[in-house]
Scaffold this active site. Sequence first.
Site, PDB file in Angstrom:
ATOM      1  N   ASP A 171     -17.263   3.924  42.539  1.00 15.68           N
ATOM      2  CA  ASP A 171     -17.007   5.316  42.163  1.00 15.68           C
ATOM      3  C   ASP A 171     -17.488   6.233  43.288  1.00 15.68           C
ATOM      4  O   ASP A 171     -18.679   6.218  43.636  1.00 15.68           O
ATOM      5  CB  ASP A 171     -17.807   5.602  40.874  1.00 15.68           C
ATOM      6  CG  ASP A 171     -17.238   6.749  40.087  1.00 15.68           C
ATOM      7  OD1 ASP A 171     -16.178   7.268  40.456  1.00 15.68           O
ATOM      8  OD2 ASP A 171     -17.871   7.110  39.069  1.00 15.68           O
ATOM      9  N   GLU A 177     -12.379  11.529  41.285  1.00 20.55           N
ATOM     10  CA  GLU A 177     -12.117  12.487  40.219  1.00 20.55           C
ATOM     11  C   GLU A 177     -11.198  13.597  40.742  1.00 20.55           C
ATOM     12  O   GLU A 177     -11.420  14.103  41.840  1.00 20.55           O
ATOM     13  CB  GLU A 177     -13.430  13.120  39.735  1.00 20.55           C
ATOM     14  CG  GLU A 177     -14.384  12.112  39.121  1.00 20.55           C
ATOM     15  CD  GLU A 177     -15.666  12.756  38.574  1.00 20.55           C
ATOM     16  OE1 GLU A 177     -15.789  14.000  38.615  1.00 20.55           O
ATOM     17  OE2 GLU A 177     -16.536  12.002  38.116  1.00 20.55           O
ATOM     18  N   GLU A 200     -10.824  11.042  30.615  1.00 24.09           N
ATOM     19  CA  GLU A 200     -12.146  11.220  29.997  1.00 24.09           C
ATOM     20  C   GLU A 200     -12.177  12.469  29.113  1.00 24.09           C
ATOM     21  O   GLU A 200     -11.835  13.576  29.551  1.00 24.09           O
ATOM     22  CB  GLU A 200     -13.229  11.309  31.085  1.00 24.09           C
ATOM     23  CG  GLU A 200     -14.629  11.495  30.482  1.00 24.09           C
ATOM     24  CD  GLU A 200     -15.772  11.168  31.419  1.00 24.09           C
ATOM     25  OE1 GLU A 200     -15.544  10.662  32.521  1.00 24.09           O
ATOM     26  OE2 GLU A 200     -16.923  11.437  31.012  1.00 24.09           O
TER      27      GLU A 200
HETATM   28  O1  KIV Z   1     -19.326   7.121  36.413  1.00 22.34           O
HETATM   29  C1  KIV Z   1     -18.841   6.550  35.433  1.00 22.34           C
HETATM   30  O2  KIV Z   1     -19.493   5.738  34.776  1.00 22.34           O
HETATM   31  C2  KIV Z   1     -17.475   6.891  35.062  1.00 22.34           C
HETATM   32  C3  KIV Z   1     -16.944   6.340  33.794  1.00 22.34           C
HETATM   33  C4  KIV Z   1     -17.610   6.970  32.646  1.00 22.34           C
HETATM   34  C5  KIV Z   1     -15.482   6.452  33.718  1.00 22.34           C
HETATM   35  O3  KIV Z   1     -16.822   7.601  35.765  1.00 22.34           O
END
Ligand code: KIV
Length: 299
Positions: free
Chosen positions: A86, A118, A185
């Site tokens: 992420d 995002e 989300e």
């Molecule tokens: O950072 C995270 O854990 C996320 C998920 C909740 C989709 O982006």
Amino acid sequence: MSLQKMTTKKIIEKKQKGEKIVTITSYDYSMAKIVDDSNIDLILIGDTLSMVMLGHQNTLPVTMDEMIHHTKAVSRAVKNALIVGDMPFLSYKVNIVEAVKNAGRFIQEGGAEAVKVEGGTEICPTIRAMIDADIEVMGHIGLTPQAIYRFGGFMVQGKTIEAAKKLIMDAINLQETGVFSIVLETIPWQIAKLITSAVDIPTIGIGAGPYCDGQILVIHDMLGIFTDFKPKFVKHFGNVGESIRNALKGYREEVEKGIYPGLEHSYEFPQNEVDDVNEWFEKVDINEEALKLNKMIPK
Ligand code: KIV
């Protein structure tokens, strides 16, 4: 059981076959190993590690280096699931060159196989540049936690007609740009259902209702380990936090009472030589012997 390695292509095929996609976050080696043994399709090293692992109030403070550190730990454990890193706040929205380099770090240093970013239509040129660099990308729209100060908090998104239309168009533009799936989300389930029918790539819901192609949860939430707050969409599938508390209570009690460790948890000195050691211990002045040993160490 050794499963087959999951790929972005297979994730897309699951939607085509009408199979649900089961995904979850992980942040460390031991947990990721359990997750990977449990037939989970995709593991996200989420920037939620900022909160559940590092104790920050939100996801904004976590850095690229911290994300890479945890991605490395997870990728050492995972043999089957698709590993997605992420991208943290400010790592991909300052400029496109930095964004591609940072995405590349997740792959090259972290061992991830894709990254998640995002944002909607406005982030498409950045995603295109990542894909042109052969980096697989997952989208994320709705309540994107890196924008909480703009939203004014952790609020349900897409609740007006205009906002709902924007989410649907964002999803289509993300698909056209080439993402392999999109996290939805905290949006109304009716809008998540429309998005899911509008795109051929899988939607992965969190607080987006039952009609998404797959689901994701933060592992500390669903196991009942992170209890600082509980959003409406979180279900506790276990009470691991309580189990840990009970285990620690038992450990404390047994250590205090001298029950643990017993001899069954202890190592044996060779039986035929134990008398010799005991005799030496009784006979010599051990402080003097220790001093002699210390003097032999070059200073
Ligand atoms: O950072 C995270 O854990 C996320 C998920 C909740 C989709 O982006």
